[in-house]
Scaffold this active site. Structure first.
Site, PDB file in Angstrom:
ATOM      1  N   ASN A 136     -22.266  83.206  74.069  1.00 31.62           N
ATOM      2  CA  ASN A 136     -21.170  84.067  74.373  1.00 31.62           C
ATOM      3  C   ASN A 136     -20.803  84.867  72.863  1.00 31.62           C
ATOM      4  O   ASN A 136     -21.466  84.493  71.929  1.00 31.62           O
ATOM      5  CB  ASN A 136     -20.020  83.415  74.649  1.00 31.62           C
ATOM      6  CG  ASN A 136     -20.016  83.037  76.005  1.00 31.62           C
ATOM      7  OD1 ASN A 136     -20.716  83.892  76.992  1.00 31.62           O
ATOM      8  ND2 ASN A 136     -19.252  82.222  76.485  1.00 31.62           N
ATOM      9  N   CYS A 169     -25.684  83.631  83.447  1.00 34.47           N
ATOM     10  CA  CYS A 169     -25.214  84.710  83.497  1.00 34.47           C
ATOM     11  C   CYS A 169     -25.856  85.523  84.338  1.00 34.47           C
ATOM     12  O   CYS A 169     -27.173  85.926  84.309  1.00 34.47           O
ATOM     13  CB  CYS A 169     -25.350  85.286  81.978  1.00 34.47           C
ATOM     14  SG  CYS A 169     -24.735  87.183  82.061  1.00 34.47           S
ATOM     15  N   ASN A 193     -25.568  88.890  85.455  1.00 36.51           N
ATOM     16  CA  ASN A 193     -26.124  90.038  85.084  1.00 36.51           C
ATOM     17  C   ASN A 193     -27.316  90.271  83.862  1.00 36.51           C
ATOM     18  O   ASN A 193     -27.961  91.055  83.807  1.00 36.51           O
ATOM     19  CB  ASN A 193     -24.904  90.986  84.231  1.00 36.51           C
ATOM     20  CG  ASN A 193     -23.942  91.443  85.516  1.00 36.51           C
ATOM     21  OD1 ASN A 193     -24.213  91.987  86.232  1.00 36.51           O
ATOM     22  ND2 ASN A 193     -22.581  91.251  85.261  1.00 36.51           N
ATOM     23  N   ASN A 248     -21.715  77.736  86.664  1.00 36.50           N
ATOM     24  CA  ASN A 248     -20.674  77.817  85.480  1.00 36.50           C
ATOM     25  C   ASN A 248     -19.414  77.848  86.366  1.00 36.50           C
ATOM     26  O   ASN A 248     -19.330  78.348  87.550  1.00 36.50           O
ATOM     27  CB  ASN A 248     -20.815  78.841  84.557  1.00 36.50           C
ATOM     28  CG  ASN A 248     -21.180  80.399  85.209  1.00 36.50           C
ATOM     29  OD1 ASN A 248     -21.105  80.482  86.456  1.00 36.50           O
ATOM     30  ND2 ASN A 248     -21.226  81.233  84.527  1.00 36.50           N
ATOM     31  N   GLU A 261     -13.829  86.405  81.113  1.00 38.35           N
ATOM     32  CA  GLU A 261     -14.839  85.650  81.049  1.00 38.35           C
ATOM     33  C   GLU A 261     -14.587  84.458  79.913  1.00 38.35           C
ATOM     34  O   GLU A 261     -14.168  84.863  78.893  1.00 38.35           O
ATOM     35  CB  GLU A 261     -16.260  86.338  80.728  1.00 38.35           C
ATOM     36  CG  GLU A 261     -16.573  86.869  81.891  1.00 38.35           C
ATOM     37  CD  GLU A 261     -18.267  87.366  81.786  1.00 38.35           C
ATOM     38  OE1 GLU A 261     -19.018  86.370  81.550  1.00 38.35           O
ATOM     39  OE2 GLU A 261     -18.667  88.559  81.904  1.00 38.35           O
ATOM     40  N   ARG A 262     -14.965  83.259  79.980  1.00 34.75           N
ATOM     41  CA  ARG A 262     -14.933  82.096  79.303  1.00 34.75           C
ATOM     42  C   ARG A 262     -15.634  82.495  78.110  1.00 34.75           C
ATOM     43  O   ARG A 262     -16.900  82.621  78.284  1.00 34.75           O
ATOM     44  CB  ARG A 262     -15.407  80.834  79.936  1.00 34.75           C
ATOM     45  CG  ARG A 262     -15.527  79.746  79.189  1.00 34.75           C
ATOM     46  CD  ARG A 262     -16.308  78.512  79.971  1.00 34.75           C
ATOM     47  NE  ARG A 262     -17.495  78.933  80.548  1.00 34.75           N
ATOM     48  CZ  ARG A 262     -18.331  77.847  80.866  1.00 34.75           C
ATOM     49  NH1 ARG A 262     -17.970  76.611  81.065  1.00 34.75           N
ATOM     50  NH2 ARG A 262     -19.667  78.259  81.278  1.00 34.75           N
ATOM     51  N   CYS A 303     -19.308  90.742  85.717  1.00 33.86           N
ATOM     52  CA  CYS A 303     -19.776  89.533  85.698  1.00 33.86           C
ATOM     53  C   CYS A 303     -20.663  89.081  86.998  1.00 33.86           C
ATOM     54  O   CYS A 303     -19.808  88.753  87.998  1.00 33.86           O
ATOM     55  CB  CYS A 303     -18.521  88.388  85.371  1.00 33.86           C
ATOM     56  SG  CYS A 303     -19.241  86.824  85.437  1.00 33.86           S
ATOM     57  N   THR A 324     -22.187  85.977  87.790  1.00 33.53           N
ATOM     58  CA  THR A 324     -21.940  84.614  88.470  1.00 33.53           C
ATOM     59  C   THR A 324     -20.384  84.861  89.077  1.00 33.53           C
ATOM     60  O   THR A 324     -19.940  84.355  90.393  1.00 33.53           O
ATOM     61  CB  THR A 324     -22.165  83.640  87.569  1.00 33.53           C
ATOM     62  OG1 THR A 324     -21.037  83.919  86.309  1.00 33.53           O
ATOM     63  CG2 THR A 324     -23.398  83.484  87.130  1.00 33.53           C
ATOM     64  N   GLY A 325     -19.644  85.649  88.500  1.00 32.62           N
ATOM     65  CA  GLY A 325     -18.242  85.907  88.844  1.00 32.62           C
ATOM     66  C   GLY A 325     -18.226  86.568  90.226  1.00 32.62           C
ATOM     67  O   GLY A 325     -17.493  86.380  91.137  1.00 32.62           O
TER      68      GLY A 325
END
Length: 324
Positions: A67, A76, A78, A161, A213-214, A222, A224-225
């Site tokens: 990150n 991730c 993307n 995640n 995002e963390r 995101c 995974t989001g």
């Protein structure tokens, strides 16, 4: 040391991709500090994350993800689309479906015309594995979480995640993501911190989301989001098993068929290639400069625009409406 890189993005979630297979980065740099330096939009190249392409003993390649704050993350969505395009465009593999080892396991991106479709694996709902500090039966759906003056109903999912998904009745275009996002991210409920998604339901076939995002703050997209948001909506019976998720940078299609795996489809774009003639010392120099000019009383300093994201806004999008 000269360092070459490729700047890429997946619907605005931007990355610095480095082929590190023949570079002893670990012996020369602290990878987290390198990511902080390169991701700086004032003192470096500027990005949400650094992606390192490495050899693998169990898959075609390994992807390491760092990150903007230097923290390493598991996965991730993307980013893995961008890494797959990087591999294919440079002829590093002729396989239509790649196997890429990550901290979340082996992930399989495949060609889908001009897009990339990724088998994201099965979502995780078990509190201990997400992880969430709750002794609760799975899945965790609409858990009441009070933050300041508001109560949010949080649905918790891991896509390799952790994600905390909040469905909203109000228009999220003006929602203060930069206020509530970091508080939820670092809440004691989430021992490894969490990504936070604020979502509205448009129909049974489409959702709109913004993401905090963390380790990166609010970003344009995101993967995974979006996957977690799609799964949470389907789990709650709000949508069909294939849904289009609208993010600030563009759209992703999320599928959760009967085999239990989640599939994400979207674009990946190369922006430019570049090189840094000398990377040594840059991170320390910028830290020293910031330390010398640090404000004596941080409480007296306010941001002119607390909603301004790390990623640059796309044309037609709010500047404050922004990337594990």
């Amino acid at each position: 040391m000269e360092l070459t890189f490729t700047k890429m993005h997946g619907i605005g979630n931007d990355f610095i991709v480095i082929d590190a297979r023949d570079i002893d980065l670990a012996g020369r740099f602290d990878r987290g500090e390198l990511a902080r330096t390169l991701c700086s939009r004032r003192f470096g190249v500027g990005a949400d994350q650094v992606l390192l392409l490495l050899d693998s003993g169990v898959a075609d390649f390994t992807m390491k993800i760092y990150n903007a704050d230097g923290s390493e993350v598991e996965m991730c969505g993307n980013g893995i689309r961008c890494l797959a395009k990087y591999v294919w465009d440079r002829g590093l593999s002729t396989k239509d479906t790649l196997e890429i080892d990550t901290l979340a396991g082996v992930i399989r991106p495949e060609r889908a015309g001009n897009l990339v479709r990724v088998d994201m694996g099965e979502p995780v709902f078990d509190a201990e594995r997400i992880p969430v500090n709750l002794e609760s039966a799975s899945p965790i759906v609409d858990y009441p979480l009070r933050i300041n003056d508001r109560e949010f109903k949080v649905t918790c999912v891991s896509m390799g995640n952790p994600h905390a998904v909040v469905f909203m009745e109000e228009d999220i275009a003006d929602f203060p993501v930069a206020l509530y996002g970091p508080i939820i991210e670092t809440h004691t409920l989430f021992p490894n911190k969490t990504n936070v998604e604020f979502v509205t339901v448009g129909s049974r076939k489409d959702l709109t989301m913004r993401v905090w995002e963390r380790g990166s703050g609010e970003t344009m997209a995101c993967g995974t989001g979006a996957s977690a948001v799609g799964v949470a909506a389907m789990l709650k019976g709000l949508t069909e098993r294939t849904v289009t998720v609208h993010l600030l940078g563009g759209d992703l299609v999320i599928e959760w068929p009967q085999n239990g795996h989640v599939y994400m489809t979207g674009p990946a774009e190369e922006v430019f290639e570049g090189r840094i003639a000398s990377i040594a010392g840059r991170g320390q120099n910028s830290r020293d400069l910031r330390a010398r000019h640090a404000a004596p009383n941080r409480d007296s300093v306010t941001r002119a625009n607390p909603e301004a994201p790390q990623s640059a806004g796309a044309p037609g999008l709010r500047a404050g409406a922004g990337q594990d």
